[in-house]
Design an enzyme around this catalytic site. Structure first.
Site, mmCIF file in Angstrom:
data_model
loop_
_atom_site.group_PDB
_atom_site.id
_atom_site.type_symbol
_atom_site.label_atom_id
_atom_site.label_comp_id
_atom_site.label_asym_id
_atom_site.label_seq_id
_atom_site.Cartn_x
_atom_site.Cartn_y
_atom_site.Cartn_z
ATOM 1 N N HIS A 1 65.002 55.148 58.676
ATOM 2 C CA HIS A 1 63.536 55.072 58.517
ATOM 3 C C HIS A 1 63.003 53.712 59.124
ATOM 4 O O HIS A 1 61.942 53.379 58.799
ATOM 5 C CB HIS A 1 63.154 55.325 57.294
ATOM 6 C CG HIS A 1 63.555 56.771 56.597
ATOM 7 N ND1 HIS A 1 63.044 57.891 57.328
ATOM 8 C CD2 HIS A 1 64.465 57.052 55.645
ATOM 9 C CE1 HIS A 1 63.709 58.956 56.693
ATOM 10 N NE2 HIS A 1 64.496 58.375 55.794
ATOM 11 N N LYS B 1 73.029 36.550 49.934
ATOM 12 C CA LYS B 1 74.293 35.390 49.960
ATOM 13 C C LYS B 1 74.400 34.698 51.540
ATOM 14 O O LYS B 1 74.519 33.584 51.612
ATOM 15 C CB LYS B 1 75.430 35.928 49.434
ATOM 16 C CG LYS B 1 75.920 36.187 48.256
ATOM 17 C CD LYS B 1 76.225 34.909 47.271
ATOM 18 C CE LYS B 1 75.149 34.331 46.792
ATOM 19 N NZ LYS B 1 74.515 34.959 45.472
ATOM 20 N N GLU C 1 71.485 32.563 52.192
ATOM 21 C CA GLU C 1 71.574 31.284 51.634
ATOM 22 C C GLU C 1 72.654 30.326 52.415
ATOM 23 O O GLU C 1 72.481 29.136 52.446
ATOM 24 C CB GLU C 1 71.643 31.473 50.340
ATOM 25 C CG GLU C 1 70.663 32.274 49.531
ATOM 26 C CD GLU C 1 70.810 32.394 48.239
ATOM 27 O OE1 GLU C 1 70.035 32.219 47.172
ATOM 28 O OE2 GLU C 1 72.062 32.879 47.829
ATOM 29 N N TRP D 1 63.173 18.437 44.196
ATOM 30 C CA TRP D 1 62.878 19.522 45.343
ATOM 31 C C TRP D 1 61.530 19.497 45.424
ATOM 32 O O TRP D 1 60.753 20.056 44.110
ATOM 33 C CB TRP D 1 63.317 20.744 44.494
ATOM 34 C CG TRP D 1 63.287 22.100 45.239
ATOM 35 C CD1 TRP D 1 64.306 22.171 46.279
ATOM 36 C CD2 TRP D 1 62.437 23.095 45.191
ATOM 37 N NE1 TRP D 1 64.030 23.792 46.912
ATOM 38 C CE2 TRP D 1 62.558 24.141 46.345
ATOM 39 C CE3 TRP D 1 61.087 23.264 44.671
ATOM 40 C CZ2 TRP D 1 61.819 25.080 46.587
ATOM 41 C CZ3 TRP D 1 60.383 24.364 44.897
ATOM 42 C CH2 TRP D 1 60.658 25.327 45.716
ATOM 43 N N CYS E 1 63.438 19.688 39.477
ATOM 44 C CA CYS E 1 64.028 18.537 39.866
ATOM 45 C C CYS E 1 64.881 18.123 38.776
ATOM 46 O O CYS E 1 64.759 18.974 37.933
ATOM 47 C CB CYS E 1 63.025 17.445 40.277
ATOM 48 S SG CYS E 1 61.770 17.794 41.288
ATOM 49 N N LYS F 1 69.190 25.407 42.826
ATOM 50 C CA LYS F 1 69.615 26.326 41.671
ATOM 51 C C LYS F 1 68.528 26.892 40.629
ATOM 52 O O LYS F 1 68.425 27.836 39.931
ATOM 53 C CB LYS F 1 70.967 25.560 40.922
ATOM 54 C CG LYS F 1 71.580 26.783 40.102
ATOM 55 C CD LYS F 1 73.022 26.474 40.418
ATOM 56 C CE LYS F 1 73.928 27.666 39.773
ATOM 57 N NZ LYS F 1 73.872 28.795 40.748
ATOM 58 N N ASN G 1 59.912 16.400 36.329
ATOM 59 C CA ASN G 1 60.306 17.654 36.841
ATOM 60 C C ASN G 1 59.272 18.822 36.308
ATOM 61 O O ASN G 1 58.981 18.710 35.303
ATOM 62 C CB ASN G 1 61.704 18.089 35.957
ATOM 63 C CG ASN G 1 62.043 19.560 36.235
ATOM 64 O OD1 ASN G 1 61.710 20.246 37.205
ATOM 65 N ND2 ASN G 1 62.725 20.075 35.306
ATOM 66 N N GLY G 2 58.730 19.503 37.343
ATOM 67 C CA GLY G 2 57.727 20.532 36.909
ATOM 68 C C GLY G 2 56.377 20.278 37.906
ATOM 69 O O GLY G 2 56.648 19.799 38.813
ATOM 70 N N GLU H 1 72.566 41.892 47.895
ATOM 71 C CA GLU H 1 72.789 40.815 47.306
ATOM 72 C C GLU H 1 73.808 40.259 48.336
ATOM 73 O O GLU H 1 73.783 38.952 48.430
ATOM 74 C CB GLU H 1 73.768 41.059 46.138
ATOM 75 C CG GLU H 1 74.534 40.148 45.608
ATOM 76 C CD GLU H 1 73.870 38.477 45.339
ATOM 77 O OE1 GLU H 1 72.775 38.577 45.471
ATOM 78 O OE2 GLU H 1 74.774 37.593 45.032
ATOM 79 N N ARG I 1 69.700 20.944 40.971
ATOM 80 C CA ARG I 1 68.255 21.307 40.581
ATOM 81 C C ARG I 1 67.494 20.663 41.821
ATOM 82 O O ARG I 1 65.921 21.271 41.600
ATOM 83 C CB ARG I 1 67.736 20.444 39.327
ATOM 84 C CG ARG I 1 68.626 20.867 38.168
ATOM 85 C CD ARG I 1 68.053 20.093 37.004
ATOM 86 N NE ARG I 1 66.832 20.374 36.769
ATOM 87 C CZ ARG I 1 66.618 21.468 35.713
ATOM 88 N NH1 ARG I 1 67.526 21.890 35.115
ATOM 89 N NH2 ARG I 1 65.507 21.672 35.119
#
Ligand code: G6P
Length: 604
Positions: free
Chosen positions: A500, A481, A484, A74, A2, A599, A98-99, A477, A27
């Site tokens: 396969h 992307k 997201e 978050w 956060c 992020k 935050n944590g 990647e 965040r």
């Protein structure tokens, strides 16, 4: 993870709190809240959803007060809701955090047994109750904070205000970052330099275990043992301008377009164009027999690109692992291993833990980080900065390409130092790498074509990205992307591996994007592409002019500039980013802040 902010000023702080939270929204953004001391009494406003919801609440119901704290969340413990939004209150105390407080269940049980009533499902609320309990038993605010910190397990950055204390915000950090910002007649604490960036660029980065008390004029900092300590003040480059969107609709678009500059700025630190070689300071490979890369998300794919190139060019074995896996097994490491953490934020909890795991075992560590004052940058033995500037969009773009620039520079330096290449080859590689900013800029000119492609692909439910060699991590990647930005399910596969399993996904409505530079793997990739065509899969092929000339007529071709193989990952990153961006925009997703993501992931 956060974002938190605390301010002591001589005028109302709610506007500043909201401005700071805007900078911190990267965040977390599932709820937000602020609390102030208004006429000496605690008051707060909270709202579920993006920060705008809180801004609306505050505009209809303003909050006065010159001392305040704010939070953007978050969710980890407790659903995203107004009740679980911070600040959390208990009696005279308001807290933002935050944590994760890992022992909160036991602490909460104790508090409830002694009559405390909880309103949220969060771990954080215990902190407010503990400080309140200590104050009620006669402790001064800082003592109450310290005795609470001593009982907390887990990670935290905290900001605390106390009713009746009209010139005080307290803060503490362990495991999550916290800075002190020095203004004129006003003082700040916040999650990072961006949080306080609109108000000051004079910053102190608190050390692990520190706690702090700020008033309008100064900060008093204490270490984990409670000793008063001095911490260095830094003047950070004024980044206020850099974090505006300018003429772009989204930060993602802006950051994609910044890549000629961000790659150039990073190159300038690692390559000496006059000497035609990597700068001397880049890394001394003496005694290094192996690299162990640890990273998460996009940074992991940059590392995978690095593995292909470093092993190919420098002949140095490179192992790479997702940090959240690495940290919970017993990897076999030998003393010649250099651990390389790759991270935009330098704060990702799993990557940081993996770096610390290696340090504790006496291994040398390096960090490729974009946030140069981050915890990883401070704890790694060697810091290899990327110079992409602040990256605000949750989806990493310019930091990713800057990480690859550093890894290519390392490959060249390692190859030369180990005698794998001669001076002429080194100069050729350097010349090729120096082409990157120009070729990235040229690649950006295909944006209109990609915007048209996005119109056609936006209704897909699934997509496949295929590539060989370096284009394999790039395919992964590209898929990440897209997931997201658009919530479309996507997979990135090694083209040769498709037969396969993933080939069973091919049908006439599942688009396949094939990354096929005209290199020695081109023909192999074409065979895989034909396997897709044979099963009616709609294919878009991203290739250069020579590849386009050899493309089957059934495929849609996007032509990117012909680059040296060394920098193809940098060139092909651009169409992949633009595909994700434009499909996200077509679908109306909030590409800068997609659902459920954040992020800087400072929790496990
Ligand atoms: C989050 C972000 C990703 C990022 C990853 C690693 O998941 O949403 O964009 O790649 O964290 O972040 P880092 O800051 O360590 O590069």
């Amino acid at each position: 993870m956060c974002g938190i902010i605390g301010i002591v000023a001589s005028s109302n702080v709610s506007g500043q709190l909201l401005e700071s939270l805007q900078r911190l929204e990267y965040r977390g953004y599932d709820s937000a809240g602020i609390a102030t001391l208004s006429n000496g009494e605690l008051d707060r406003r909270r709202a579920k959803g993006k920060l705008q919801a809180l801004i609306d609440v505050v505009s209809t119901s303003p909050l006065e007060g010159q001392v305040g704290i704010g939070h953007t969340r978050w969710a980890t413990h407790g659903a995203p809701s107004a009740i679980n939004a911070h600040p959390h209150l208990s009696g005279r105390v308001a807290v933002v955090h935050n944590g994760i407080i890992e022992n909160y269940v036991a602490l909460k049980a104790d508090l409830m047994a002694s009559g405390h009533v909880f309103e949220s499902d969060t771990d954080t609320e215990v902190v407010a109750h503990m400080i309140e309990a200590a104050l009620a038993s006669g402790a001064a605010p800082l003592e109450a904070l310290k005795s609470t910190l001593d009982r907390l397990e887990g990670a935290y950055a905290l900001a605390v205000i106390v009713e009746g204390e009209n010139d005080l915000v307290m803060g503490a950090r362990r495991g999550s970052p916290l800075v002190v910002g020095y203004g004129d007649g006003e003082m700040f604490i916040g999650s990072d330099a961006l949080a306080v960036g609109p108000f000051t660029n004079r910053i102190t980065y608190l050390e692990e275990g520190d706690y702090v008390a700020i008033n309008r004029e100064s900060a008093r900092i204490f270490d984990a043992e409670g000793n008063s300590v001095e911490r260095a003040k830094h003047t950070v480059a004024s980044s206020a301008v850099l974090v505006e969107k300018g003429n772009y609709r989204h930060f993602m678009e802006k950051e994609i377009h910044e890549q000629p500059d961000s790659s150039q700025h990073t190159l300038a630190r690692y390559i000496d164009p006059v000497a035609g070689s990597p700068s001397e300071h880049i890394l001394d490979f003496t005694g290094i027999s192996r690299l162990q890369v640890v990273a998460c998300g996009t940074a992991y794919y940059a590392g995978l690109v690095g593995k292909y190139l470093i092993e190919d060019i420098a002949g140095i074995p490179v192992d790479i692992e997702i940090a959240s896996e690495f940290r919970y097994r017993n990897p076999v490491m030998d003393p010649g291993t250099l651990t390389v953490a790759i991270s935009q934020s330098g704060e990702t909890a799993d990557t940081l833990a993996a770096l610390r795991w290696c340090k504790e075992r006496g291994l040398r560590t390096a960090a490729i980080v974009n946030a140069h004052q981050s915890t990883m940058a401070r704890e790694a033995d060697i810091v290899l900065g990327t110079y992409a500037g602040p990256e605000i969009c949750v989806l990493s773009t310019k930091a990713f390409t800057a990480q690859i620039v550093v890894l290519i520079s390392l490959a060249i330096a390692g190859a030369r130092q180990r005698g794998r290449i001669d001076v002429a080859t080194e100069r050729r590689y350097v010349r090729e790498l120096l082409e990157a900013p120009r070729l990235i800029a040229q690649t950006l000119s295909i944006e209109r074509q990609i915007a048209n492609l996005a119109q056609d692909l936006m209704r897909s439910c699934d997509m496949l990205f295929l590539g060989r060699g370096v284009m394999y991590p790039m395919a992964m990647e590209g898929a990440l992307k897209l997931k997201e930005s658009s919530y479309i399910h996507a997979e990135g596969c090694a083209a040769g591996e498709m037969k396969h399993g993933p080939i069973s996904l091919i049908d006439d409505v599942t688009p396949v994007v094939v990354l096929a530079p005209s290199d020695e793997l081109f023909d192999k990739t074409m065979s895989n592409l034909r396997e897709v065509i044979a099963r009616s899969g709609p294919v878009t092929m991203i290739t250069d002019a020579e590849g386009a000339a050899r493309a089957p007529s059934e495929v849609r071709v996007i032509i990117v500039p012909t680059g040296p193989k060394l920098i193809n990952a940098l060139i092909y990153a651009v169409p992949l980013q633009l595909i994700a961006y434009h499909i996200g925009v077509c679908k109306g997703t909030d590409v800068d802040q997609p659902r459920n993501l954040a992020k800087s992931v400072t929790v496990e």
